[in-house]
Design a protein around this motif. Structure first.
Motif, PDB file in Angstrom:
ATOM      1  N   ARG A  16     132.772  77.375   4.449  1.00  0.00           N
ATOM      2  CA  ARG A  16     133.859  76.633   3.936  1.00  0.00           C
ATOM      3  C   ARG A  16     134.379  75.752   5.404  1.00  0.00           C
ATOM      4  O   ARG A  16     134.772  74.557   5.007  1.00  0.00           O
ATOM      5  CB  ARG A  16     134.968  77.563   3.628  1.00  0.00           C
TER       6      ARG A  16
ATOM      7  N   LEU B 227     133.611  76.937  -6.374  1.00  0.00           N
ATOM      8  CA  LEU B 227     134.532  77.764  -6.065  1.00  0.00           C
ATOM      9  C   LEU B 227     135.912  78.133  -6.742  1.00  0.00           C
ATOM     10  O   LEU B 227     136.405  78.994  -7.154  1.00  0.00           O
ATOM     11  CB  LEU B 227     134.901  77.412  -4.523  1.00  0.00           C
TER      12      LEU B 227
ATOM     13  N   GLU C  71     130.429  82.967   4.197  1.00  0.00           N
ATOM     14  CA  GLU C  71     131.071  82.078   3.249  1.00  0.00           C
ATOM     15  C   GLU C  71     132.309  81.233   4.258  1.00  0.00           C
ATOM     16  O   GLU C  71     132.519  80.083   3.733  1.00  0.00           O
ATOM     17  CB  GLU C  71     131.731  82.777   1.954  1.00  0.00           C
TER      18      GLU C  71
ATOM     19  N   GLU D 191     128.551  88.422   4.619  1.00  0.00           N
ATOM     20  CA  GLU D 191     128.812  87.526   3.625  1.00  0.00           C
ATOM     21  C   GLU D 191     130.055  86.712   3.584  1.00  0.00           C
ATOM     22  O   GLU D 191     130.061  85.469   3.246  1.00  0.00           O
ATOM     23  CB  GLU D 191     128.476  88.309   2.216  1.00  0.00           C
TER      24      GLU D 191
ATOM     25  N   GLU E  82     129.919  72.990  -4.053  1.00  0.00           N
ATOM     26  CA  GLU E  82     130.049  74.114  -3.666  1.00  0.00           C
ATOM     27  C   GLU E  82     131.745  74.211  -3.962  1.00  0.00           C
ATOM     28  O   GLU E  82     132.073  75.289  -4.270  1.00  0.00           O
ATOM     29  CB  GLU E  82     129.751  74.369  -2.297  1.00  0.00           C
TER      30      GLU E  82
END
Length: 403
Positions: free
Chosen positions: A179, A367, A175, A171, A363
């Motif tokens: 990014r 964050l 991620e 994960e 997103e």
């Protein structure tokens, strides 16, 4: 399991050898000294221990029966008393309590039978031994069973923890890939849009206005250099492992932040888009991640205006509120390109662009605990970003989202 089997074979051979050596000595009165038949019975009692893990109950019953036959033949019972106790221990360690108690009763019965065959034996002592020794073996066997189950549970938990750690690692990689994809999208989309506009203008005025074409080429050169610097910075982050020195960082520009919006807006103006920057409130330092988030959202918003409404006038407002940083990008919609196909209702794709940039905005804001509102404003378009800059701001954003 193969190693345990080898240990059991060696143990069976050792028990057999030790029992034969003990039987070779002169036995107490009333007992027959070992002969060839006695040695054969001794081997019959001890050697089955080699397979005690595969059939613990069967081995225990067989060993006790062979031991009883050995005693009935008149030989000294003590010689072969260890193998039945070991077989009983194995049953208690691998089978339920009821089965272990039944085998303990069988072992005790053979022990009492051995005491009855000796004229000089004390039955009180024999009875105590017939009860205590089997129960002690059962107790040790149950402890071993509990320990084995605990180790098995621990092994399962360890494996589950390892699996969860691997899942979390995957994960984290996903991620990080997302990014990096957002960073690449923002860098490439913005700079390539500026380069495309400037290249088109340079080609258009190349013969009639050489000075204007030269200025466009200079802008292309500066934009390309900045894009390369940002991509090198990302590659530097990817190559540097944990705890490694960051040599060479001084050669790169600082990480983009809200304080560098003026430089970016100047570049967009050079591409032909009328942009105004307004600062409200007292400027103050913000966290690097918050500043980078604001910079990228403004960059993506202006890139969309540049691609889809090149004749529009845009306004970038940066408001330093007590606990928030609010950034708004609006345009009047002049020169807007074709509208999206009818029936397109996905919130991430309403308005200009393919939707990937808008998803990236949301997103990024999520964050850092912020929100992005994107939608039409009159004839134009508005992107509003709100980011918390303090713990109180984060709490207020959380209360607002819960409401």
């Amino acid at each position: 399991m193969r190693n345990k089997g080898l240990v059991d074979v060696l143990l069976a051979v050792g028990f057999t050898a030790a029992s034969m050596l003990l039987g070779h000595e002169r036995p107490p009165p009333d007992w027959v000294r070992l002969d060839l038949f006695g040695y054969a019975l001794t081997a019959l009692v001890n050697l089955p221990v080699a397979v005690r893990r595969w059939a613990p109950v069967g081995v225990c019953v067989f060993v006790c029966a062979a031991w009883a036959l050995y005693v009935a033949a008149g030989y000294w019972p003590v010689v072969n008393s260890m193998a039945p106790l070991l077989a009983l221990y194995t049953v208690a360690a691998m089978r339920p309590v009821r089965t272990a108690l039944a085998c303990a009763g069988l072992t005790g019965a053979v022990w009492v039978y051995a005491g009855l065959t000796a004229a000089q034996s004390s039955m009180a002592t024999v009875a105590a031994q017939a009860v205590v020794f089997p129960l002690v073996m059962c107790r040790f066997g149950r402890s071993a069973r509990v320990s084995a189950k605990r180790e098995e549970r621990l092994a399962r938990l360890t494996e589950r923890l390892r699996t969860e750690q691997q899942d979390r690692a995957r994960e984290a990689v996903a991620e990080e890939q997302a990014r990096i994809a957002r960073e690449l999208h923002d860098v490439v989309a913005h700079h390539m849009s500026v380069i495309s506009v400037q290249a088109g203008m340079a080609a258009y005025v190349f013969g009639t206005a050489p000075q204007t074409a030269r200025g466009a080429l200079d802008t292309i050169s500066d934009t390309t250099r900045e894009a390369l610097q940002e991509m090198r910075r990302m590659l530097k982050v990817l190559r540097a492992g944990p705890g490694e020195p960051e040599d060479g960082w001084a050669s790169y520009d600082p990480m983009p932040s809200v304080t560098r919006l003026g430089d970016m807006i100047e570049r967009v103006r050079a591409a032909g888009l009328a942009v105004e920057l307004r600062i409200e409130g007292e400027p103050r330092p913000v966290a690097p991640g918050v500043g980078l988030c604001a910079f990228r959202v403004v960059q993506e918003a202006l890139t969309n205006v540049l691609k889809h409404a090149p004749l529009a006038r845009a306004v970038v407002r940066v408001a330093y509120e007590p606990h928030h940083l609010a950034v708004t990008v609006t345009d009047d919609g002049a020169g807007t390109g074709p509208a999206p196909p009818p029936g397109r209702s996905d919130p991430a794709t309403i308005g200009r662009g393919t939707g990937h940039g808008l998803i990236g905005m949301r997103e990024r804001a999520r964050l850092y605990g912020g929100t992005v509102d994107i939608g039409p404003l009159g004839e134009g378009f508005e992107v509003r970003l709100v980011l918390p800059t303090s713990a109180r701001g984060t709490e207020r954003r959380g209360d607002a989202s819960d409401a």
